[in-house]
Motif scaffolding. Structure first.
Motif, mmCIF file in Angstrom:
data_model
loop_
_atom_site.group_PDB
_atom_site.id
_atom_site.type_symbol
_atom_site.label_atom_id
_atom_site.label_comp_id
_atom_site.label_asym_id
_atom_site.label_seq_id
_atom_site.Cartn_x
_atom_site.Cartn_y
_atom_site.Cartn_z
ATOM 1 N N ALA A 1 5.297 8.929 -12.853
ATOM 2 C CA ALA A 1 5.936 10.116 -13.407
ATOM 3 C C ALA A 1 7.434 10.146 -13.120
ATOM 4 N N GLY A 2 7.960 9.047 -12.556
ATOM 5 C CA GLY A 2 9.395 8.969 -12.286
ATOM 6 C C GLY A 2 9.813 9.586 -10.963
ATOM 7 N N LEU A 3 8.853 9.886 -10.076
ATOM 8 C CA LEU A 3 9.171 10.481 -8.775
ATOM 9 C C LEU A 3 9.256 9.395 -7.718
ATOM 10 N N ARG A 4 10.001 9.698 -6.641
ATOM 11 C CA ARG A 4 10.288 8.703 -5.608
ATOM 12 C C ARG A 4 9.665 9.100 -4.285
ATOM 13 N N THR A 5 9.287 8.083 -3.482
ATOM 14 C CA THR A 5 8.564 8.288 -2.233
ATOM 15 C C THR A 5 9.258 7.549 -1.097
ATOM 16 N N ALA A 6 9.203 8.144 0.096
ATOM 17 C CA ALA A 6 9.573 7.473 1.344
ATOM 18 C C ALA A 6 8.331 7.442 2.220
ATOM 19 N N ALA A 7 7.963 6.266 2.737
ATOM 20 C CA ALA A 7 6.722 6.106 3.487
ATOM 21 C C ALA A 7 6.990 5.427 4.824
ATOM 22 N N VAL A 8 6.444 5.994 5.889
ATOM 23 C CA VAL A 8 6.631 5.465 7.239
ATOM 24 C C VAL A 8 5.278 5.019 7.784
ATOM 25 N N HIS A 9 5.075 3.717 7.875
ATOM 26 C CA HIS A 9 3.856 3.107 8.405
ATOM 27 C C HIS A 9 2.619 3.591 7.652
ATOM 28 N N VAL A 10 2.702 3.518 6.347
ATOM 29 C CA VAL A 10 1.618 3.924 5.457
ATOM 30 C C VAL A 10 1.099 2.677 4.753
ATOM 31 N N PRO A 11 -0.225 2.426 4.741
ATOM 32 C CA PRO A 11 -0.738 1.210 4.107
ATOM 33 C C PRO A 11 -0.595 1.250 2.593
ATOM 34 N N TRP A 12 -0.697 0.061 2.012
ATOM 35 C CA TRP A 12 -0.660 -0.128 0.561
ATOM 36 C C TRP A 12 0.660 0.354 -0.067
ATOM 37 N N THR A 13 1.757 0.248 0.708
ATOM 38 C CA THR A 13 3.073 0.590 0.174
ATOM 39 C C THR A 13 3.966 -0.643 0.004
ATOM 40 N N ASP B 1 6.617 -0.789 7.665
ATOM 41 C CA ASP B 1 5.293 -1.277 8.044
ATOM 42 C C ASP B 1 5.432 -2.321 9.130
ATOM 43 N N ALA B 2 4.494 -2.314 10.084
ATOM 44 C CA ALA B 2 4.425 -3.383 11.077
ATOM 45 C C ALA B 2 2.995 -3.849 11.295
ATOM 46 N N TYR B 3 2.023 -2.991 11.013
ATOM 47 C CA TYR B 3 0.630 -3.355 11.259
ATOM 48 C C TYR B 3 0.195 -4.590 10.475
ATOM 49 N N GLY B 4 0.870 -4.874 9.377
ATOM 50 C CA GLY B 4 0.484 -6.008 8.554
ATOM 51 C C GLY B 4 0.808 -7.357 9.166
ATOM 52 N N ASP B 5 1.540 -7.396 10.288
ATOM 53 C CA ASP B 5 1.933 -8.681 10.876
ATOM 54 C C ASP B 5 1.901 -8.583 12.401
ATOM 55 N N ARG B 6 0.698 -8.600 12.950
ATOM 56 C CA ARG B 6 0.552 -8.596 14.409
ATOM 57 C C ARG B 6 0.770 -10.013 14.937
ATOM 58 N N ILE B 7 1.556 -10.126 16.008
ATOM 59 C CA ILE B 7 1.813 -11.413 16.650
ATOM 60 C C ILE B 7 0.859 -11.647 17.810
ATOM 61 N N ASP B 8 0.637 -10.618 18.625
ATOM 62 C CA ASP B 8 -0.186 -10.772 19.820
ATOM 63 C C ASP B 8 -0.665 -9.402 20.274
ATOM 64 N N ARG B 9 -1.742 -9.390 21.050
ATOM 65 C CA ARG B 9 -2.293 -8.143 21.581
ATOM 66 C C ARG B 9 -1.750 -7.871 22.974
ATOM 67 N N GLN B 10 -1.985 -6.649 23.443
ATOM 68 C CA GLN B 10 -1.549 -6.253 24.772
ATOM 69 C C GLN B 10 -2.267 -7.082 25.834
ATOM 70 N N ALA B 11 -1.660 -7.185 27.026
ATOM 71 C CA ALA B 11 -2.296 -7.926 28.106
ATOM 72 C C ALA B 11 -1.606 -7.613 29.426
ATOM 73 N N ALA C 1 10.389 7.961 11.495
ATOM 74 C CA ALA C 1 10.048 9.180 10.759
ATOM 75 C C ALA C 1 11.214 10.162 10.791
ATOM 76 N N ARG C 2 11.825 10.321 11.950
ATOM 77 C CA ARG C 2 12.964 11.239 12.053
ATOM 78 C C ARG C 2 14.163 10.720 11.271
ATOM 79 N N ALA C 3 14.334 9.392 11.226
ATOM 80 C CA ALA C 3 15.430 8.837 10.429
ATOM 81 C C ALA C 3 15.221 9.135 8.948
ATOM 82 N N VAL C 4 13.988 9.009 8.477
ATOM 83 C CA VAL C 4 13.699 9.341 7.081
ATOM 84 C C VAL C 4 13.946 10.820 6.826
#
Length: 560
Positions: A103-115, A131-141, A283-286
């Motif tokens: 519809a010609g509207l614009r979106t800002a998305a912070v850590h939202v999937p499928w964007t 987004d960052a969840y799409g590229d995990r390097i390593d888990r906590q330890a 989120a606050r920057a957006v």
């Protein structure tokens, strides 16, 4: 006019109700007083995060959007195969931002999937997508600090750990931080040019430990270069989850339920604070810089907290611990308070003609036991084990799917490598159902299952979903002792939805056309997307705004 939509993962209506009554969520109370509120039913039979977010963001059920768990079985390969739910393009129904873009509207998305698409670029209409969840390097330890210099890696990054008296230096390339037990907070260390970790030195059980969060590679893309630059310039090191697995093992010291003094919980909650900063900062920057029509922000901290603590203060759960419930609840109150703080920033940014939505993908309930359905299927002669003790899908007529989404699958001969004739599937599923219905809590008669249901969009003749009692956390893994039911180390979960109201999500909204102080009761969690489109002046088909959906919605699933 802008629609602001803040999503708290696993923010259960029952938890928010109690916290608002205590005065602990002033901005949530402010939003509810200014508009409508409800308890929102998540999808069924599975209400893990991906199908629940897909329903929340599309306004339709899994039968249409096709997301049935963290992984989606039924990919056309062997029975055990599955696909990643959050992969670009996996959600088959249009999201709110896609309909808005048409519809010609614009979106800002912070850590939202499928964007962000498979090409790494923002989806159409996205001024910015973080987004960052799409590229995990390593888990906590945790890393024990046992004297001299040590070396370890985080993904491809080598790190050096060098004791310096009472302090410890951690170095990655040309960057380093120096930490000590007396430091009151976590420190950031960037790895290469695209990731990083949060670090803290603590003493537990007489030993020093170096704690670290996992590592991810964040992306900030979009069509508004000024906005993407402003957001990228503020990003702290990204932490997508706290150190719950380390807390669960007792490595931080005994938990409250194991006789601890609360210091282990405080360390765990402090790590969730790193996650809060990772999400709240962009989120606050957006909020400061955007000019979008729709702003969608996601916050996972309430989910992170819930999985590790909520059962002990859930009076409807067998995990409930009245002796420590008040102490645990103080930590719940703190983390939900951080989420409420971000909602306050949204409300302060929104103008009178703007709309503000607060939602969640699902709720959460206490879990007392872990159930291993494949152990019961093996005992019934319906599944097989490999010589090294793992599930053997190729020799299993029926299996509880490794995707861990609550589904039973027949390994029929129409599948690659299939084992049994398709004509036998119904009888095999009936036998599997009987085996699972016979499972109970240890030492009691409480059944593990609350019912069974068809699989959304799947063939009911070869797939059946189990609706587990919320107190039982299912896993496809097998156990060395071959027990089908055992105590759960994780006291909170949301996997299958049998209609338990603890799985209802929070929902509240204010804006033009929404009467103040109206409680809609219980609605389907399809309503928030439909309302967001309505407030944007659109319907789900992109046509002009429809009426607000009828809140007297149907139940999502009926157990059998």
């Amino acid at each position: 006019m802008t629609v602001y939509w803040l999503v708290w993962d696993a923010a259960a209506h029952w938890i928010v109700e109690r916290l608002v009554a205590e005065g602990a969520l002033p901005h949530t109370a402010r939003l509810r007083a200014a508009g409508i509120s409800a308890a929102a039913r998540p999808p069924a039979p599975n209400c893990q995060t991906p199908p629940s977010l897909a329903t929340l963001f599309t306004g339709v059920w899994p039968e249409r959007h096709g997301i049935t768990g963290f992984r989606v079985p039924g990919t056309g390969g062997p029975v055990e195969e599955s696909a990643v739910a959050f992969a670009p393009g996996r959600c088959a129904a249009p999201t709110v931002w896609r309909t808005a873009a048409e519809a010609g509207l614009r979106t800002a998305a912070v850590h939202v999937p499928w964007t962000i698409g498979a090409d790494g670029q923002a989806e159409p209409g996205l001024d910015v997508a973080v987004d960052a969840y799409g590229d995990r390097i390593d888990r906590q330890a945790p890393l024990p600090l046992d004297g001299g210099p040590q070396h370890f890696t985080v993904g491809p990054h080598p790190l050096d750990v060098t004791p310096r008296g009472e302090r410890v230096r951690v170095r990655s390339g040309s960057r380093s931080v120096t930490l000590g037990e007396q430091d009151a907070d976590w420190r950031q260390l960037r790895l290469g040019g695209d990731s990083g970790i949060w670090l803290r030195v603590v003493r537990s059980g007489g030993r020093r430990l170096l704690l670290r969060t996992g590592a991810w590679r964040p992306r900030v893309v979009g069509r508004d270069r000024a906005l993407t630059g402003a957001v990228a310039g503020t990003l702290p090191v990204f932490a997508g989850e706290g150190i719950g697995p380390t807390y669960r093992t007792g490595a931080l010291g005994p938990r409250l339920v194991d006789g601890g003094d609360g210091s282990a919980e405080d360390l765990f909650v402090s790590s969730v604070g790193c996650v809060q900063r990772s999400f709240e900062t962009p989120a606050r920057a957006v909020l400061r810089h955007h000019t979008a029509d729709l702003v969608v922000m996601y916050l996972p901290t309430t989910d992170d907290l819930g999985h590790e603590l909520i059962g002990w203060c859930d009076p409807k759960s067998a995990a409930h611990r009245p002796d420590v419930a008040d102490q645990v609840w103080r930590r719940v109150r703190a983390v939900y308070g951080w989420a409420d703080r971000l909602l306050g920033a949204v409300l302060d940014r929104a103008g009178e003609q703007d709309s503000v939505l607060l939602g969640a993908d699902h709720g959460i309930a206490g879990t007392a036991w872990t159930v291993h359905p494949n152990e019961a299927l093996i005992a019934a002669g319906l599944a097989a084990r490999t010589p090294d003790g793992n599930l053997d899908p190729g020799r299993s007529p029926v299996l509880y799917h490794p995707a861990d989404n609550g589904s039973l699958w027949v390994n029929h001969q129409d599948l690659p490598g299939g084992l049994v004739p398709r004509s036998t599937a119904g009888a095999l599923l009936d036998r599997a159902e009987a085996a699972l219905r016979a499972l109970t809590a240890p030492g009691g008669s409480r059944p593990v299952t609350a019912g069974f249901a068809p699989s959304p969009g799947g063939d009911p003749s070869v797939v059946r979903h189990v609706l587990f009692d919320p107190d039982f956390l299912p896993t496809a893994r097998l156990r060395p002792d071959r027990a089908a039911v055992a105590p759960s180390p994780k006291p909170g979960a949301h996997i299958t939805n049998n209609g338990d109201p603890r799985l209802h999500a929070v929902f509240a909204a204010r804006g033009p056309g929404l009467s103040p102080g109206v409680d809609l009761g219980v609605v389907d969690n399809t309503v928030p997307a439909q309302l967001a489109l309505r407030q944007l002046g659109l319907g789900q088909d992109g046509r002009p705004r429809p009426a607000l959906p009828d809140p007297s919605a149907r139940p999502v699933c009926t157990a059998t």
